[in-house]
Scaffold this motif. Structure first.
Motif, PDB file in Angstrom:
ATOM      1  N   GLY A   1       0.792  -1.213   0.000  1.00 16.34           N
ATOM      2  CA  GLY A   1       0.000   0.000   0.000  1.00 16.34           C
ATOM      3  C   GLY A   1       0.829   1.269   0.000  1.00 16.34           C
ATOM      4  N   THR A   2       0.154   2.348  -0.324  1.00 14.50           N
ATOM      5  CA  THR A   2       0.787   3.644  -0.398  1.00 14.50           C
ATOM      6  C   THR A   2       1.152   4.188   0.982  1.00 14.50           C
ATOM      7  OG1 THR A   2       0.432   5.939  -1.070  1.00 14.50           O
ATOM      8  CG2 THR A   2      -1.501   4.691  -0.416  1.00 14.50           C
ATOM      9  N   TYR A   3       2.140   5.076   1.016  1.00 17.88           N
ATOM     10  CA  TYR A   3       2.535   5.713   2.269  1.00 17.88           C
ATOM     11  C   TYR A   3       1.479   6.682   2.770  1.00 17.88           C
ATOM     12  CZ  TYR A   3       7.303   3.984   2.115  1.00 17.88           C
ATOM     13  OH  TYR A   3       8.411   3.180   2.140  1.00 17.88           O
ATOM     14  N   PHE A   4       0.650   7.189   1.882  1.00 15.19           N
ATOM     15  CA  PHE A   4      -0.191   8.326   2.206  1.00 15.19           C
ATOM     16  C   PHE A   4      -1.464   7.979   2.965  1.00 15.19           C
ATOM     17  CE2 PHE A   4       2.386  11.206  -0.193  1.00 15.19           C
ATOM     18  CZ  PHE A   4       2.948  10.421  -1.178  1.00 15.19           C
ATOM     19  N   ARG A   5      -1.804   6.706   3.048  1.00  8.04           N
ATOM     20  CA  ARG A   5      -3.043   6.287   3.708  1.00  8.04           C
ATOM     21  C   ARG A   5      -2.754   5.698   5.077  1.00  8.04           C
ATOM     22  NH1 ARG A   5      -7.707   5.356   0.786  1.00  8.04           N
ATOM     23  NH2 ARG A   5      -8.180   3.664   2.221  1.00  8.04           N
ATOM     24  N   GLY A   6      -3.435   6.188   6.071  1.00  7.91           N
ATOM     25  CA  GLY A   6      -3.232   5.710   7.434  1.00  7.91           C
ATOM     26  C   GLY A   6      -3.572   4.248   7.623  1.00  7.91           C
ATOM     27  N   ASP A   7      -4.503   3.726   6.833  1.00  7.59           N
ATOM     28  CA  ASP A   7      -4.873   2.315   7.019  1.00  7.59           C
ATOM     29  C   ASP A   7      -3.838   1.352   6.461  1.00  7.59           C
ATOM     30  OD1 ASP A   7      -7.585   2.432   4.543  1.00  7.59           O
ATOM     31  OD2 ASP A   7      -5.432   2.764   4.366  1.00  7.59           O
ATOM     32  N   ASN A   8      -2.737   1.869   5.907  1.00  6.63           N
ATOM     33  CA  ASN A   8      -1.613   1.018   5.503  1.00  6.63           C
ATOM     34  C   ASN A   8      -0.528   0.937   6.571  1.00  6.63           C
ATOM     35  OD1 ASN A   8      -2.727   0.391   2.994  1.00  6.63           O
ATOM     36  ND2 ASN A   8      -1.858   2.225   2.044  1.00  6.63           N
ATOM     37  N   TYR A   9      -0.841   1.426   7.766  1.00  2.98           N
ATOM     38  CA  TYR A   9       0.103   1.383   8.872  1.00  2.98           C
ATOM     39  C   TYR A   9      -0.435   0.473   9.968  1.00  2.98           C
ATOM     40  CZ  TYR A   9       2.539   5.174   6.583  1.00  2.98           C
ATOM     41  OH  TYR A   9       3.256   5.923   5.672  1.00  2.98           O
ATOM     42  N   VAL A  10       0.469  -0.254  10.606  1.00  2.00           N
ATOM     43  CA  VAL A  10       0.008  -1.325  11.490  1.00  2.00           C
ATOM     44  C   VAL A  10       0.254  -1.046  12.971  1.00  2.00           C
ATOM     45  CG1 VAL A  10       0.203  -3.104   9.729  1.00  2.00           C
ATOM     46  CG2 VAL A  10       2.207  -2.549  11.123  1.00  2.00           C
ATOM     47  N   THR A  11       1.191  -0.172  13.288  1.00  2.97           N
ATOM     48  CA  THR A  11       1.502   0.127  14.681  1.00  2.97           C
ATOM     49  C   THR A  11       1.696   1.634  14.810  1.00  2.97           C
ATOM     50  OG1 THR A  11       2.599  -2.013  14.968  1.00  2.97           O
ATOM     51  CG2 THR A  11       3.089  -0.307  16.595  1.00  2.97           C
TER      52      THR A  11
END
Length: 124
Positions: free
Chosen positions: A103-113
């Protein structure tokens, strides 16, 4: 599981600078891409900057490009955000996060912690 702790926030005047740190514990960040987001009351979390695991590539929101610099020191398990020429609209809680592999860096839902954040206030 990795824990993230942000520090370095504070109160600064317009045009000033701050350097935020995001220190990790529990797991090495060496293999992980990372990002910084910011949040203000009543608004969605906003992407600020991202960096690949090696530090070889960086990404910025248009609103901070040329003023903010993301970097990392994998030996210290820490990611930084150097913020220069600060403006009142930069006032927010700044939060660092570990990105998933897809996923892209720009979307918060691509981050897990996520960390808990550090408050930055820029006075006019």
């Amino acid at each position: 599981q990795v824990q993230l702790v942000e520090s370095g926030g504070g109160l600064v005047q317009t045009g000033g600078s701050l350097r935020l740190s995001c220190a990790a514990s529990g797991r090495t960040l060496t293999n992980y891409d990372m990002g910084w987001f910011r949040q203000t009351p009543g608004k969605e979390r906003e992407f600020v900057a991202g960096i690949t695991w090696s530090g070889g590539s960086t990404y910025y929101a248009d609103s901070v490009k040329g003023r903010f610099t993301i970097s990392r020191d994998n030996a210290k398990n820490t990611v930084y955000l150097q913020m220069n020429s600060l403006k009142p609209e930069d006032t927010a809680i700044y939060i660092c996060a570990v990105k998933s592999y897809a996923g892209t860096y720009f979307r918060g839902d691509n981050y897990v912690t996520w960390g808990r954040g550090t408050q930055v206030t820029v006075s006019s």
